[in-house]
Design a protein around this motif. Sequence first.
Motif, mmCIF file in Angstrom:
data_model
loop_
_atom_site.group_PDB
_atom_site.id
_atom_site.type_symbol
_atom_site.label_atom_id
_atom_site.label_comp_id
_atom_site.label_asym_id
_atom_site.label_seq_id
_atom_site.Cartn_x
_atom_site.Cartn_y
_atom_site.Cartn_z
ATOM 1 N N ASN B 186 0.856 -1.189 0.000
ATOM 2 C CA ASN B 186 0.000 0.000 0.000
ATOM 3 C C ASN B 186 0.895 1.245 0.000
ATOM 4 O OD1 ASN B 186 -1.780 2.102 0.548
ATOM 5 N ND2 ASN B 186 -3.000 0.920 1.987
ATOM 6 N N ALA B 187 1.137 1.772 -1.198
ATOM 7 C CA ALA B 187 2.118 2.861 -1.334
ATOM 8 C C ALA B 187 1.665 4.117 -0.589
ATOM 9 C CB ALA B 187 2.350 3.168 -2.812
ATOM 10 N N GLU B 188 0.373 4.383 -0.618
ATOM 11 C CA GLU B 188 -0.158 5.578 0.039
ATOM 12 C C GLU B 188 0.098 5.527 1.551
ATOM 13 O OE1 GLU B 188 -1.505 7.937 -1.807
ATOM 14 O OE2 GLU B 188 -2.008 9.254 -0.115
ATOM 15 N N SER B 189 -0.236 4.384 2.154
ATOM 16 C CA SER B 189 -0.011 4.237 3.591
ATOM 17 C C SER B 189 1.479 4.204 3.917
ATOM 18 C CB SER B 189 -0.667 2.959 4.114
ATOM 19 O OG SER B 189 -2.055 3.116 4.166
ATOM 20 N N ALA B 190 2.277 3.687 2.986
ATOM 21 C CA ALA B 190 3.720 3.639 3.221
ATOM 22 C C ALA B 190 4.255 5.053 3.446
ATOM 23 C CB ALA B 190 4.429 2.971 2.050
ATOM 24 N N LYS B 191 3.752 6.007 2.636
ATOM 25 C CA LYS B 191 4.152 7.401 2.826
ATOM 26 C C LYS B 191 3.741 7.890 4.211
ATOM 27 C CE LYS B 191 3.988 9.123 -1.825
ATOM 28 N NZ LYS B 191 3.071 9.636 -2.815
ATOM 29 N N LEU B 192 2.535 7.491 4.628
ATOM 30 C CA LEU B 192 1.986 7.998 5.886
ATOM 31 C C LEU B 192 2.683 7.434 7.122
ATOM 32 C CD1 LEU B 192 -1.832 8.145 5.105
ATOM 33 C CD2 LEU B 192 -0.214 10.032 5.253
ATOM 34 N N VAL B 193 3.427 6.335 6.976
ATOM 35 C CA VAL B 193 4.220 5.891 8.131
ATOM 36 C C VAL B 193 5.655 6.404 8.024
ATOM 37 C CG1 VAL B 193 2.832 3.857 8.637
ATOM 38 C CG2 VAL B 193 4.819 3.643 7.137
ATOM 39 N N GLY B 194 5.922 7.228 7.021
ATOM 40 C CA GLY B 194 7.229 7.869 6.953
ATOM 41 C C GLY B 194 8.244 7.153 6.075
ATOM 42 N N ILE B 195 7.776 6.219 5.250
ATOM 43 C CA ILE B 195 8.704 5.540 4.347
ATOM 44 C C ILE B 195 8.996 6.447 3.153
ATOM 45 C CG2 ILE B 195 8.949 3.592 2.748
ATOM 46 C CD1 ILE B 195 7.246 1.981 4.763
ATOM 47 N N ARG B 196 10.270 6.575 2.814
ATOM 48 C CA ARG B 196 10.636 7.371 1.637
ATOM 49 C C ARG B 196 10.394 6.498 0.413
ATOM 50 N NH1 ARG B 196 13.288 11.499 4.379
ATOM 51 N NH2 ARG B 196 14.596 10.794 6.088
ATOM 52 N N THR B 197 9.181 6.565 -0.108
ATOM 53 C CA THR B 197 8.781 5.626 -1.162
ATOM 54 C C THR B 197 9.616 5.808 -2.431
ATOM 55 O OG1 THR B 197 7.012 7.154 -1.716
ATOM 56 C CG2 THR B 197 6.412 5.266 -0.395
ATOM 57 N N ASN B 198 9.963 7.041 -2.754
ATOM 58 C CA ASN B 198 10.778 7.263 -3.953
ATOM 59 C C ASN B 198 12.119 6.553 -3.851
ATOM 60 O OD1 ASN B 198 8.918 8.757 -5.268
ATOM 61 N ND2 ASN B 198 9.726 10.736 -4.612
ATOM 62 N N MET B 199 12.712 6.661 -2.660
ATOM 63 C CA MET B 199 13.993 6.002 -2.419
ATOM 64 C C MET B 199 13.843 4.493 -2.554
ATOM 65 S SD MET B 199 17.110 6.619 -1.321
ATOM 66 C CE MET B 199 17.379 7.851 -0.044
ATOM 67 N N VAL B 200 12.761 3.960 -1.984
ATOM 68 C CA VAL B 200 12.532 2.515 -2.021
ATOM 69 C C VAL B 200 12.394 2.034 -3.470
ATOM 70 C CG1 VAL B 200 10.860 0.700 -1.470
ATOM 71 C CG2 VAL B 200 11.531 2.344 0.276
ATOM 72 N N LEU B 201 11.654 2.799 -4.278
ATOM 73 C CA LEU B 201 11.464 2.391 -5.669
ATOM 74 C C LEU B 201 12.783 2.445 -6.433
ATOM 75 C CD1 LEU B 201 8.044 3.987 -6.594
ATOM 76 C CD2 LEU B 201 8.566 1.673 -5.852
ATOM 77 N N MET B 202 13.556 3.488 -6.167
ATOM 78 C CA MET B 202 14.843 3.625 -6.851
ATOM 79 C C MET B 202 15.752 2.440 -6.505
ATOM 80 S SD MET B 202 17.470 6.804 -6.566
ATOM 81 C CE MET B 202 18.493 6.107 -5.283
ATOM 82 N N VAL B 203 15.818 2.112 -5.224
ATOM 83 C CA VAL B 203 16.659 0.991 -4.799
ATOM 84 C C VAL B 203 16.134 -0.319 -5.389
ATOM 85 C CG1 VAL B 203 17.400 -0.367 -2.806
ATOM 86 C CG2 VAL B 203 17.448 2.117 -2.697
ATOM 87 N N SER B 204 14.802 -0.468 -5.460
ATOM 88 C CA SER B 204 14.227 -1.696 -6.022
ATOM 89 C C SER B 204 14.675 -1.894 -7.467
ATOM 90 C CB SER B 204 12.703 -1.659 -5.988
ATOM 91 O OG SER B 204 12.240 -1.511 -4.680
ATOM 92 N N TRP B 205 14.583 -0.827 -8.246
ATOM 93 C CA TRP B 205 14.996 -0.930 -9.651
ATOM 94 C C TRP B 205 16.481 -1.236 -9.756
ATOM 95 C CZ3 TRP B 205 12.759 -0.242 -14.634
ATOM 96 C CH2 TRP B 205 11.352 -0.150 -14.618
ATOM 97 N N GLY B 206 17.282 -0.587 -8.893
ATOM 98 C CA GLY B 206 18.718 -0.835 -8.902
ATOM 99 C C GLY B 206 19.028 -2.289 -8.579
ATOM 100 N N LEU B 207 18.377 -2.776 -7.527
ATOM 101 C CA LEU B 207 18.590 -4.152 -7.093
ATOM 102 C C LEU B 207 18.188 -5.126 -8.202
ATOM 103 C CD1 LEU B 207 19.404 -5.730 -4.544
ATOM 104 C CD2 LEU B 207 16.988 -5.805 -3.925
ATOM 105 N N ALA B 208 17.036 -4.861 -8.818
ATOM 106 C CA ALA B 208 16.539 -5.748 -9.876
ATOM 107 C C ALA B 208 17.534 -5.806 -11.032
ATOM 108 C CB ALA B 208 15.182 -5.258 -10.366
ATOM 109 N N ALA B 209 18.059 -4.649 -11.412
ATOM 110 C CA ALA B 209 18.983 -4.625 -12.543
ATOM 111 C C ALA B 209 20.314 -5.278 -12.178
ATOM 112 C CB ALA B 209 19.206 -3.190 -13.008
ATOM 113 N N ALA B 210 20.749 -5.130 -10.924
ATOM 114 C CA ALA B 210 22.005 -5.755 -10.501
ATOM 115 C C ALA B 210 21.875 -7.271 -10.526
ATOM 116 C CB ALA B 210 22.396 -5.264 -9.101
#
Lengths: 237, 308
Positions: B186-210
């Motif tokens: 739940n991306a919306e709620s993730a923001k509301l608990v203070g998760i830096r969602t943009n950072m998480v997505l960036m790292v996810s793509w990086g990890l996937a490509a690695a």
Amino acid sequence: MTLLRTSGLRAGYGPVTVLHDLELEVNEGEIVVILGANGAGKTTTMRAISGTIPRQGTVELKGADITKLSPDNIVRQGVAQVPQGRGTFPELSVEDNLRAGAITRRDGTSKINADMERWYQQFPRLAERRGQRAGSLSGGEQQMLAIARALMSRPSLLLCDEPSLGLAPLITQELFAVIERLNKEEGLSVLLVEQNANLAMHMASRVYLLETGRIVAQGSAAELSADDSIRKAYLGF
Amino acid sequence: MELFLQRLFDGLSQGSVYSLIALGLVIIYRGTGHLNFAQGEMALFCTYVVYQCGEWGLPIGISLIIGMGVGFALGAVTEVTLIRPVAKKSQFAVFIVTLGLFQFLNWLDGAIWKDQPLPNSGVGSNQTSFPSLFPNKPTDFVNVFGAAIKLQSIGVFLLVLVLFGLLYLLFNYTKLGLAMNAVASNAESAKLVGIRTNMVLMVSWGLAAAIGALGGVVFAGINSNVNLGLMFTVFIYASAAATLGGFDSPGGAVLGGLIIGVIENMAAGYADEWVGQELKVGVALVVILVVLLVKPSGLFGTAKVERV
């Protein structure tokens, strides 16, 4: 002391402005209730404060301007929001939902675990279901989980977006009793938006009336329920 | 029996490559619900980078780390500059962008390294074959019940298991993993608990490509060379693997990849007359169709159920 103050707060979606120059205040230790009908702008108010939609004007927390902060940083400043409806992480376990609530904290696992146990005591039904996926909980349990999750970040202000939505009256009562207890025992400040006036006004320190994005009246619960037109429109008697 | 075991292990090592690419697909899908069509081509670019490092005389261990690092950067930059701006518009826009990236990366590889299998003595490559991560001389095999199993096959299989173990730890015991799970749920709620969602997505793509880069290098090692068409079929098999295992389940992706690898090799080997080497890609299509008809969420995927 003033905890939260908004002045000239405007927000909306794309070209549509929903909130017009909203002036709000929450003092420390208060439960402030914003009453409004469908479409009055209640959820938009919550979103504008938590920073999840673009906003103009100023939002101040303990005197510091937080208008420019991103949502995750506003959480770090101590504002936690319980989103409308089922805002939990349905695929995650109850326990992981609570851990996610504490994700901004840097004070170590033992303190986080201690807090988790504390909220399990407050919400025994969550304790029974700690290993279950949140999506399998009932509506009332999910709402309690959303509140417990928000509290895991140790907020100084709790924003509650229509907690009664979709819940049976008895469950709502129970939920409000919990919020009141947290306010009395823990000194938690709460800003709560509701349509369910009867239940919410009960525990309110102060009440705002929101109509089409504007504050049209404010005062103590007693003052507002003494006003004939307001009583008829919102309380139905 | 010997033939069966041989095909089984060939299938497992082939399937390990599918698992690696499928893992990348799943990690991105979980975060954003996007299917990254360029996953295979991102891996291919990194595989060329590893080849190039080999040409410069670096040992394969170092080259691999560089290749995966380049993969991480490529994935992260792609998310920030290409995906994020269009993701707000629509899923379909993202689909088109990843398709464009697929084309662009393949063109870029061709522009830099030309359309030829590398290493290639004709263009003066210093390496004789694409470096393998594991011993792969003709004598490097062990006897299992009379079947000659290549050490490389065993090595690749173990590598995937270790990687999966690491990912399991990441997703279940770290803050980053918790944040990734929360954003996926739940991306919306993730923001509301203070998760830096943009950072998480960036790292996810990086990890996937690695991880994809690792898959590309392993596959080029099995294949002894890298060429522009290397990842085409791998990507199709990896998509089948992710569909089979469940698009939101890393464990499913690994198992799906291995199963597809084994089925592919068995089908090509045993049903030689009507599947054979030419038609074995059709096996992937059949698997995708059957899974979508029988169990659309895949073996380990979570069916979206909501209490009302």
